[in-house]
Design an enzyme around this catalytic site. Structure first.
Site, mmCIF file in Angstrom:
data_model
loop_
_atom_site.group_PDB
_atom_site.id
_atom_site.type_symbol
_atom_site.label_atom_id
_atom_site.label_comp_id
_atom_site.label_asym_id
_atom_site.label_seq_id
_atom_site.Cartn_x
_atom_site.Cartn_y
_atom_site.Cartn_z
ATOM 1 N N GLY A 1 -6.707 -4.243 3.046
ATOM 2 C CA GLY A 1 -7.012 -4.892 1.779
ATOM 3 C C GLY A 1 -7.343 -3.950 0.650
ATOM 4 N N GLU B 1 -1.008 -10.396 3.390
ATOM 5 C CA GLU B 1 -0.740 -9.521 4.531
ATOM 6 C C GLU B 1 -1.098 -10.212 5.843
ATOM 7 O OE1 GLU B 1 -1.307 -5.001 2.798
ATOM 8 O OE2 GLU B 1 -3.091 -6.163 3.268
ATOM 9 N N GLY C 1 0.822 -1.203 0.000
ATOM 10 C CA GLY C 1 0.000 0.000 0.000
ATOM 11 C C GLY C 1 0.854 1.251 0.000
ATOM 12 N N SER C 2 0.214 2.395 -0.122
ATOM 13 C CA SER C 2 0.954 3.644 -0.297
ATOM 14 C C SER C 2 1.813 3.998 0.908
ATOM 15 C CB SER C 2 -0.018 4.784 -0.606
ATOM 16 O OG SER C 2 -0.968 4.942 0.439
#
Length: 233
Positions: free
Chosen positions: A97, A105, A29-30
């Site tokens: 998610g 994860e 993720g970012s």
């Protein structure tokens, strides 16, 4: 401080928990990507770690930046996982998610002694559910599984749109070859009950409720980063 700067601040604060010699789960993720960039700088300066990525995207970024990687089969027990979250509540329950990597994860987090969540302050909520809950499902029997999700949610007093996640090429597919249904249930008053109920549906591979997994959250806001312990908002 803009949103990206807050993510960087949270990621930088998380680096203080990384020690040389660690086996480290690396999130997706970012915000997790900002952590990878900072981690790579530390590795270049001499930090010795072995990382286990939670997605192919994270693996590619780590390779590009020189972060050494192993598979989870090679390192089945990890010291620490650092990952982002789409929502985190006061008990450190999470929705994850949004990046499509929730199954890996969760497997990596469960293999770790500790899990630290990094996020900006917009991700902190009183009750989970404003962010649509990702539910990873097997493509086989998709319509049947969707109906079972609706019925299961209804028994818990939940309802809302169940949207099959899309990509530029059609249905979004996870690294494991599954689809994701984004469930807009709204407020989820009993995340534990929903977690158990969703896991009982055969077509559900995994869901984005992470309960009793995070040990600490690092939350960044305009004034800097703070730590969040369970039930201490």
């Amino acid at each position: 401080m803009d949103a990206r700067q807050m993510k960087i601040e949270a990621a930088r604060a998380a680096l203080a928990y990384v020690e040389s010699g660690m086996r480290l789960g690396v999130g997706t993720g970012s915000t997790a990507e900002e952590f990878v960039r900072l981690l790579a700088e530390k590795v270049a300066a001499g930090l010795v770690i072995e990382g286990v990525p939670t997605s192919e995207r994270t693996a590619r970024l780590c390779v590009d930046l020189g972060v050494p990687l192993k598979s989870l089969d090679e390192l089945p027990e990890l010291d620490l996982t650092i990952d982002g979250a789409d929502e985190v509540d006061g008990a450190l329950r999470l929705i994850k998610g949004g990046g499509g990597a929730l199954l890996r994860e969760k497997i990596v987090a469960a293999s770790s002694q500790r899990m630290i969540v990094i996020a900006d302050e917009s991700k902190v909520v009183q009750t989970l559910g404003a962010f649509a809950l990702p539910i990873e499902v097997n493509p086989f029997g998709l319509v049947s599984t969707r109906i079972q999700i609706e019925k299961t949610a209804a028994r818990l007093g939940l309802s809302g749109a169940l949207n099959l996640r899309q990509s530029e090429d059609g249905n979004f597919m996870t690294d494991g070859g599954h689809f994701i249904i984004d469930a807009s249930f709204g407020r989820i008053p009993d995340a534990e009950a929903l977690s158990i109920a969703l896991n009982s549906i055969p077509g559900v591979v995994e869901h984005g409720l992470f309960i009793n997994m995070a040990t600490l959250a690092i939350i960044a806001g305009p004034s800097g980063a703070r730590t969040l312990q369970a039930n201490n908002t």
